[in-house]
Structure formats: C-alpha cells, structure tokens
Design a protein around this motif. Structure first.
Motif, PDB file in Angstrom:
ATOM      1  N   VAL A  62       0.801  -1.114   0.195  1.00 11.72           N
ATOM      2  CA  VAL A  62       0.249   0.189  -0.116  1.00 11.72           C
ATOM      3  C   VAL A  62       0.866   1.862  -0.241  1.00 11.72           C
ATOM      4  CG1 VAL A  62      -1.951   1.117   0.935  1.00 11.72           C
ATOM      5  CG2 VAL A  62      -1.962  -1.068   1.261  1.00 11.72           C
TER       6      VAL A  62
ATOM      7  N   SER B 210       0.811   5.813  -0.998  1.00 17.58           N
ATOM      8  CA  SER B 210       0.208   7.166  -1.071  1.00 17.58           C
ATOM      9  C   SER B 210      -0.093   7.430  -2.860  1.00 17.58           C
ATOM     10  CB  SER B 210       1.478   8.337  -0.591  1.00 17.58           C
ATOM     11  OG  SER B 210       1.007   7.786   0.902  1.00 17.58           O
ATOM     12  N   LYS B 211      -0.718   7.803  -2.801  1.00 19.42           N
ATOM     13  CA  LYS B 211      -1.259   8.219  -5.037  1.00 19.42           C
ATOM     14  C   LYS B 211       0.172   9.717  -4.700  1.00 19.42           C
ATOM     15  CE  LYS B 211      -5.122  11.734  -4.165  1.00 19.42           C
ATOM     16  NZ  LYS B 211      -5.709  12.015  -4.000  1.00 19.42           N
TER      17      LYS B 211
ATOM     18  N   LYS C 128      -3.045  -1.549 -14.791  1.00 19.49           N
ATOM     19  CA  LYS C 128      -3.764  -1.535 -13.541  1.00 19.49           C
ATOM     20  C   LYS C 128      -4.796  -2.474 -13.825  1.00 19.49           C
ATOM     21  CE  LYS C 128      -7.639   0.915 -11.338  1.00 19.49           C
ATOM     22  NZ  LYS C 128      -8.443   2.090 -11.460  1.00 19.49           N
TER      23      LYS C 128
ATOM     24  N   SER D 170      -2.479   8.313  -9.518  1.00 17.90           N
ATOM     25  CA  SER D 170      -3.380   8.969  -8.666  1.00 17.90           C
ATOM     26  C   SER D 170      -4.751   9.118  -7.714  1.00 17.90           C
ATOM     27  CB  SER D 170      -3.411  10.632  -8.433  1.00 17.90           C
ATOM     28  OG  SER D 170      -4.364   9.984 -10.610  1.00 17.90           O
ATOM     29  N   GLU D 171      -5.560   7.665  -9.201  1.00 13.48           N
ATOM     30  CA  GLU D 171      -6.457   7.068  -9.198  1.00 13.48           C
ATOM     31  C   GLU D 171      -6.309   5.930  -7.801  1.00 13.48           C
ATOM     32  OE1 GLU D 171      -9.317   4.853 -11.803  1.00 13.48           O
ATOM     33  OE2 GLU D 171      -8.684   6.119 -12.882  1.00 13.48           O
ATOM     34  N   PRO D 172      -6.909   5.439  -7.257  1.00 14.83           N
ATOM     35  CA  PRO D 172      -6.923   4.480  -6.245  1.00 14.83           C
ATOM     36  C   PRO D 172      -7.307   2.748  -6.909  1.00 14.83           C
ATOM     37  CG  PRO D 172      -9.266   5.371  -5.347  1.00 14.83           C
ATOM     38  CD  PRO D 172      -8.258   6.255  -6.487  1.00 14.83           C
TER      39      PRO D 172
ATOM     40  N   GLU E  96      -0.679  -0.492  -4.262  1.00 18.67           N
ATOM     41  CA  GLU E  96      -2.243  -0.839  -4.039  1.00 18.67           C
ATOM     42  C   GLU E  96      -2.026   0.917  -3.428  1.00 18.67           C
ATOM     43  OE1 GLU E  96      -6.503  -1.960  -1.839  1.00 18.67           O
ATOM     44  OE2 GLU E  96      -4.637  -3.097  -1.272  1.00 18.67           O
ATOM     45  N   ILE E  97      -3.290   1.702  -3.723  1.00 15.77           N
ATOM     46  CA  ILE E  97      -3.415   3.406  -3.965  1.00 15.77           C
ATOM     47  C   ILE E  97      -4.737   3.521  -3.200  1.00 15.77           C
ATOM     48  CG2 ILE E  97      -3.492   5.462  -4.940  1.00 15.77           C
ATOM     49  CD1 ILE E  97      -0.920   4.277  -5.740  1.00 15.77           C
ATOM     50  N   LYS E  98      -4.776   3.516  -2.021  1.00 19.49           N
ATOM     51  CA  LYS E  98      -5.685   3.770  -1.046  1.00 19.49           C
ATOM     52  C   LYS E  98      -6.619   4.897  -1.343  1.00 19.49           C
ATOM     53  CE  LYS E  98      -6.037  -0.355   1.379  1.00 19.49           C
ATOM     54  NZ  LYS E  98      -5.850  -1.203   2.071  1.00 19.49           N
TER      55      LYS E  98
END
Length: 102
Positions: free
Chosen positions: A30, A32-33, A56, A71-73, A100-102
């Motif tokens: 995990v 950050s964006k 993706k 920038s997209e989860p 993984e971007i949350k």
C-alpha cells in the motif's frame, strides 16, 4: 529482448505468464498516490536501458518511463526490464511488483 518484424525491440513473450499471473497471491504494497518510486541497483554499472510497464488490475498495459504512483485508487502491477550492455557487463533482468493506491 526480442525483435519485431520491423526491427523494433519488445520484451514480451506470448507463452510467458502475465505479470498479474506471476504476482498472483502476493499482497500489494500500500502506497500513497502521486509518490515517486525509486529503484536502485547495487552495482557500479548503470543500466543501459530500462523499460517500465504499468498495468492497472483488469486493464490494458500502459508503458510508463516514470515511476510515480498513480493518483487513482486501485491495484497496479509493474514490470521493469533492465539491460546492461557495455564492455564488461552484458546482462538483462526483469523485476515485477504490485502496489495498491487507497
């Protein structure tokens, strides 16, 4: 690295597993964006070529020569192909990871 009919380099093999298949069962890291990702090699020799592919989850591949998180989860797979081609080192290697971007 392979050559296409029009003499372009490509590094995908039709009978090789996809990056998501290779990383199946691995827990995404995990992050950050919009964060830079740094890849470092413990070697005095700098790679002559670096090819980065980002995918993706459940979407097509996107070639991306920068390593900044999206920038997209979502869940993103990365394939990094590196080549060293100089007078005392002639090698290549592939690396893969999932984030993984949350």
């Amino acid at each position: 690295m392979y050559k296409s009919e029009d003499d372009r380099d490509w590094n995908e093999c039709a009978d090789a597993p996809s990056i998501p298949q290779i990383l199946e069962g691995k827990r995404p890291t995990v992050v950050s964006k919009n964060t830079d990702i740094s890849i470092n090699f413990v070697s005095s020799d700098k790679p002559s070529d670096v090819y980065i592919t980002q995918m993706k989850q459940n979407e097509d591949k996107v070639s991306n020569q920068e390593l900044e998180t999206p920038s997209e989860p979502g869940i993103y797979y990365y394939d990094i192909f590196v080549r060293w081609d100089d007078h005392h080192l002639n090698a290549d290697s592939s690396y893969a990871f999932v984030i993984e971007i949350k």
